[in-house]
Structures are given as structure tokens and as C-alpha cells.
Design an enzyme around this catalytic site. Structure first.
Site, PDB file in Angstrom:
ATOM      1  CB  SER A  18       2.818  -7.892   1.287  1.00 21.67           C
ATOM      2  OG  SER A  18       1.694  -7.846   2.098  1.00 21.67           O
ATOM      3  CB  THR A  45      -0.934  -0.035   1.238  1.00 19.63           C
ATOM      4  OG1 THR A  45      -1.759  -1.195   1.124  1.00 19.63           O
ATOM      5  CG2 THR A  45      -1.824   1.181   1.313  1.00 19.63           C
ATOM      6  CB  THR A  95       0.772  -3.857   6.330  1.00 18.31           C
ATOM      7  OG1 THR A  95      -0.483  -3.794   5.645  1.00 18.31           O
ATOM      8  CG2 THR A  95       1.415  -2.493   6.366  1.00 18.31           C
ATOM      9  CG  ASP A  96      -2.257  -7.652   3.490  1.00 24.34           C
ATOM     10  OD1 ASP A  96      -2.593  -6.813   4.335  1.00 24.34           O
ATOM     11  OD2 ASP A  96      -2.856  -7.804   2.414  1.00 24.34           O
TER      12      ASP A  96
HETATM   13  N1  ASP Z   1      -2.673  -5.504   0.696  1.00 21.24           N
HETATM   14  C1  ASP Z   1      -1.596  -4.621   0.976  1.00 21.24           C
HETATM   15  C2  ASP Z   1      -0.290  -5.372   0.921  1.00 21.24           C
HETATM   16  O1  ASP Z   1       0.026  -6.071   1.880  1.00 21.24           O
HETATM   17  C3  ASP Z   1      -1.776  -4.039   2.306  1.00 21.24           C
HETATM   18  C4  ASP Z   1      -0.657  -3.136   2.727  1.00 21.24           C
HETATM   19  O2  ASP Z   1       0.326  -2.940   2.065  1.00 21.24           O
HETATM   20  O3  ASP Z   1      -0.815  -2.602   3.798  1.00 21.24           O
HETATM   21  O4  ASP Z   1       0.423  -5.238  -0.037  1.00 21.24           O
END
Ligand code: ASP
Length: 333
Positions: free
Chosen positions: A55, A12, A88-89
Site C-alpha cells: 500500500s 500484507t 494497512t499502511d
Molecule cells: N506494508 C504493508 C502494506 O501496507 C503493510 C500491510 O499491508 O499491512 O502494504
């Protein structure tokens, strides 16, 4: 001025929101690259984009790629720290993999964002600046891989994503952060006692992760055996118990020399061999199930993937989970 290697990997923090649909997707150019001028007084950044992935697309090969870039740059150029931006995932999985495998004597800091680059209250640039500041801090060295978001500094081992969308999602349940980021200072207030290291060449085993539930039976364990998985991590009930109908499938897995690692599905606390009834922790331990404390399911899985590159012997695996390959601060194993 410190030289910081920055590895942008996607997530993100590298995305933007479509004003009409509200959909968040990768932007063509990394939005953080536009802000290099805001960091020019903090550090000299050497920026690389090894890949550009959400991610959930990250695989062990990508984690290895990061490890080899970090170790290569550490050997061949005079970098003082590393910052990795990541979705973050699965950030905690990459962080823990790097924590267990990267051998460098400089800070390695990971960060990400919960709001994409053009959303109101976007946290990407702020978290990135915080991560660079932590990576420039002498004290951050020797702490293992650190995860910095929302003004907090967490260890890769303890941190987990706790909220689907809140910016304070990264928490270290039971232990808390080991430091904080303030406007003027980076303040560490705890230090990990041990560092645990392995040197795998590649992760080529298959490890499943299951969550236990009321009424669970042996079906999934039977499927894991038939599908020839190399190991399984179970997020067990409470202090480390499973429904009795799981036992048959579990016994067969262990007879086939397939390691079964048990963590608790509870958010806090440890899995232990406390309860003495059908499916209770005592019986599971006697059967050969390996209790793993202090890790959540997804990190126990990363550790089992790494451990299986060293040994497939159940007793030796138990040793690695119960008496890990710790290096003390004095460098002794
Ligand atoms: N779906 C996103 C990812 O993990 C969420 C994020 O980056 O916070 O790439």
C-alpha cells in the site's frame, strides 16, 4: 445468497514470509484465493485483482480505479456488497477517498492484515471472512465505507492505523468502532449522522502534509511555495497553534492563494482558534488558515485534494472544510 464483489489490491494480506530471512514480500498468487471454499456458504464472491501493490505504492489513480470498478459493477451487475483487501499502511487514505466519492447503495468494506499469509497467527483470512460477513449485512448499508479488522467495524472517516505491528492497530480515536463482529452476529451500535460526497474526475493537484514541531520556522513553507504546491495540510500543535517563526512563510502562502489546512497533531481532540498569542490559533484563523476538525492529517490531505478539484477559492475551501457537503440520511444536502 448475496453476491459480493471482492477487489484484491495487495498488501500484507496478499504476502508471505520467507522462512529463512523473515522478509515479507508479495506472493505470486494471492493466498486468499486458495480459501474460496471456506467462504462458499457465506456469499457468492466475484473476485477481481485490479492491481497487486504494497500500500505505500498506492496512488490517487489507483484509488480512482477502485471507485470506477465499484460504480461500474454496481450499475451493470447485481452485486449486494463490496469487499476490498488492501495494505494497512495507506488503507485509511483509500477508505476515506472512497467514502467521499463512491455513490452506491450497498455496503463497501475494506480489510487487510498485519501478519502475512504463512505467519503464525496470520489474521488475513479471518479479517477477510469478517469483512465479507459485514458486507452481507443489510445494516452496513448507508454507513459510508467501513473498515473491518480484528473483530471491529470502523468508519473510514475516523479509523486510523495506530500501531506498526499489533493486530489491533486500527482504532477510531475519540469515537471508537461503530460495531463489532462476533462468532454469530454482526452488531452495529452506532450510525454516522451524515454522508459527505464529491464527484471529482481526477486528483491532479499537489498537496503537502507537514507536522509542526518546537522550533519550526518558515523554511518548509517557503519551499512549498517555491515548488508550486497547490495546498498544504499542517498537523499543528495542541489545539491548533504554530511556532511564531512559521508566520512569515504562512502569510506568503496565503497571499499566493495557496490553502493552508490545520489539524491537530494530537491523537485526539480538535484544532480550534482558542489561543490568542503570536502563532496562536486565533491569529492563524484571522490570517485565513482553515481549521479542519475531526480528520487526521492524511485524511485532511485527501479531502483537500478532492476539494481543490471543485474550487481553488480560499473562502469556498473554508466552507467545504467547516460546513461540509453533507447529505443527511433523508438524502437532503
Ligand atoms: N506494508 C504493508 C502494506 O501496507 C503493510 C500491510 O499491508 O499491512 O502494504
Amino acid at each position: 445468497m448475496k453476491q459480493i464483489l471482492v477487489l484484491h489490491t495487495g498488501g500484507t494480506i496478499s504476502m508471505e514470509e520467507d522462512a529463512q530471512s523473515g522478509a515479507v514480500s508479495p506472493s505470486s498468487a494471492h493466498p486468499l484465493l486458495d480459501f474460496s471454499h471456506q467462504l462458499k456458504n457465506l456469499a457468492h464472491l466475484i473476485t477481481k485483482q485490479p492491481f497487486h501493490l504494497p500500500s505505500p505504492h498506492i496512488e490517487p489513480t489507483d484509488m480512482f480505479k477502485l471507485k470506477s470498478i465499484i460504480e461500474g459493477e454496481y450499475r451493470n451487475s447485481s452485486i449486494d456488497g463490496v469487499v476490498i483487501t488492501h495494505g494497512t499502511d495507506t488503507l485509511e487514505e483509500t477508505a476515506y477517498f472512497l467514502d467521499l466519492t463512491v455513490e452506491v447503495k450497498i455496503p463497501v468494506v475494506m480489510t487487510g492484515a498485519m501478519r502475512s499469509s504463512n505467519e503464525i497467527g496470520s489474521d488475513g483470512l479471518y479479517n477477510f471472512i469478517s469483512a465479507v460477513r459485514v458486507a452481507c449485512t443489510e445494516e452496513a448499508n448507508g454507513m459510508g465505507v467501513l473498515v473491518v479488522l480484528n473483530d471491529e467495524i470502523h468508519t473510514a472517516k475516523n479509523v486510523t492505523k495506530t500501531h506498526a505491528s499489533n493486530v489491533s492497530t486500527f482504532q477510531s480515536p475519540q469515537y471508537g468502532p461503530i460495531g463489532i463482529v462476533t462468532k454469530r452476529e454482526i452488531l452495529f451500535h452506532h450510525k454516522p449522522l451524515y454522508v459527505e460526497k464529491y464527484q471529482p474526475n481526477r486528483l491532479n493537484k499537489r498537496v503537502a502534509l507537514l507536522k509542526a514541531y518546537a522550533g519550526m520556522d518558515s523554511d518548509l513553507f517557503t519551499a512549498i511555495q517555491q515548488l508550486k504546491y497547490d495546498g498544504v495540510v499542517i498537523e499543528a500543535l495542541g489545539q491548533g497553534n504554530l511556532p511564531p517563526h512559521c508566520l512569515d512563510g504562512l502569510k506568503k502562502l496565503l497571499q499566493a492563494n495557496i490553502p493552508v489546512i490545520l489539524v491537530s497533531r494530537c491523537y485526539k481532540g480538535s484544532a480550534q482558534d482558542v489561543y490568542d498569542y503570536e502563532g496562536g490559533g486565533k491569529q492563524l484563523k484571522e490570517m485565513g488558515v482553515i481549521f479542519c476538525n475531526g480528520l487526521n492529517g492524511q485524511k485532511a490531505r485527501i479531502k483537500l485534494l478532492i476539494a481543490l478539484t471543485k474550487t481553488t477559492h480560499l473562502a469556498q475551501l473554508a466552507q467545504l472544510f467547516q460546513h461540509p457537503n453533507y447529505i443527511t440520511k433523508s438524502g437532503e444536502r
